[in-house]
Design a protein around this motif. Structure first.
Motif, short mmCIF file in Angstrom:
data_model
loop_
_atom_site.label_atom_id
_atom_site.label_comp_id
_atom_site.label_asym_id
_atom_site.label_seq_id
_atom_site.Cartn_x
_atom_site.Cartn_y
_atom_site.Cartn_z
N VAL A 1 0.86 -1.18 0.00
CA VAL A 1 0.00 0.00 0.00
C VAL A 1 0.90 1.23 0.00
O VAL A 1 1.77 1.37 0.87
N ASP A 2 0.72 2.10 -0.99
CA ASP A 2 1.52 3.31 -1.12
C ASP A 2 1.41 4.15 0.16
O ASP A 2 0.32 4.37 0.68
N GLY A 3 2.54 4.57 0.68
CA GLY A 3 2.56 5.42 1.88
C GLY A 3 2.66 4.65 3.18
O GLY A 3 2.83 5.25 4.24
N GLU A 4 2.51 3.34 3.14
CA GLU A 4 2.61 2.52 4.36
C GLU A 4 4.01 1.95 4.48
O GLU A 4 4.59 1.48 3.50
N ASN A 5 4.56 1.99 5.67
CA ASN A 5 5.88 1.43 5.93
C ASN A 5 5.81 0.46 7.08
O ASN A 5 5.25 0.77 8.12
N GLY A 6 6.38 -0.71 6.88
CA GLY A 6 6.45 -1.71 7.94
C GLY A 6 5.14 -2.39 8.22
O GLY A 6 4.12 -2.12 7.59
N TYR A 7 5.19 -3.30 9.17
CA TYR A 7 4.02 -4.04 9.60
C TYR A 7 4.28 -4.59 11.00
O TYR A 7 5.41 -4.70 11.44
N VAL A 8 3.19 -4.89 11.69
CA VAL A 8 3.29 -5.41 13.06
C VAL A 8 3.23 -6.94 13.06
O VAL A 8 3.93 -7.60 13.80
#
Length: 114
Positions: free
Chosen positions: A20-27
């Motif tokens: 997703v454009d603009g999203e960085n990383g994940y939990v």
């Protein structure tokens, strides 16, 4: 909710990543189907999709996976999660599983052509 998808395909490693454009990383990273992993942020919203052995998992050619015309739909309610993937307006994969992931009710589309 519609967001812009940034997709990449590595033919040598046969790996597809849709971010997703603009999203960085994940939990957390959930295996939602055999070989499809959905990465979720701290708000329990999808940030990316990771598919190792993508041509095999999706049963499509490697050349098709190189297309820049990709759309992913993720629909959730309290009980179920539905995942759809289209390449060049052709439905290449669809699955439904239990929503045991804490993802809220949503109708989420990430599209390369936005």
């Amino acid at each position: 909710m519609e967001k812009r998808l940034i997709s990449s395909y590595d033919e040598i490693n046969d790996t597809f990543v849709g971010k997703v454009d603009g999203e960085n990383g994940y939990v957390v990273d959930y295996g939602i189907s055999n070989g499809i992993f959905l990465r979720i942020n701290n708000s329990n919203l999808p940030t990316s999709v990771f598919i190792p052995n993508a041509s095999e998992v999706l049963n499509v050619s490697k050349s098709m996976l190189e297309s820049s015309d990709v759309k992913i739909g993720i629909m959730c309610d309290e009980g179920n999660l539905t995942f759809l993937m289209c390449i060049e307006n052709l439905l290449v994969y669809s699955t439904e599983c239990k929503n045991d992931f804490g993802i809220p009710n949503l109708n989420f589309v990430i599209d390369c052509n936005m």
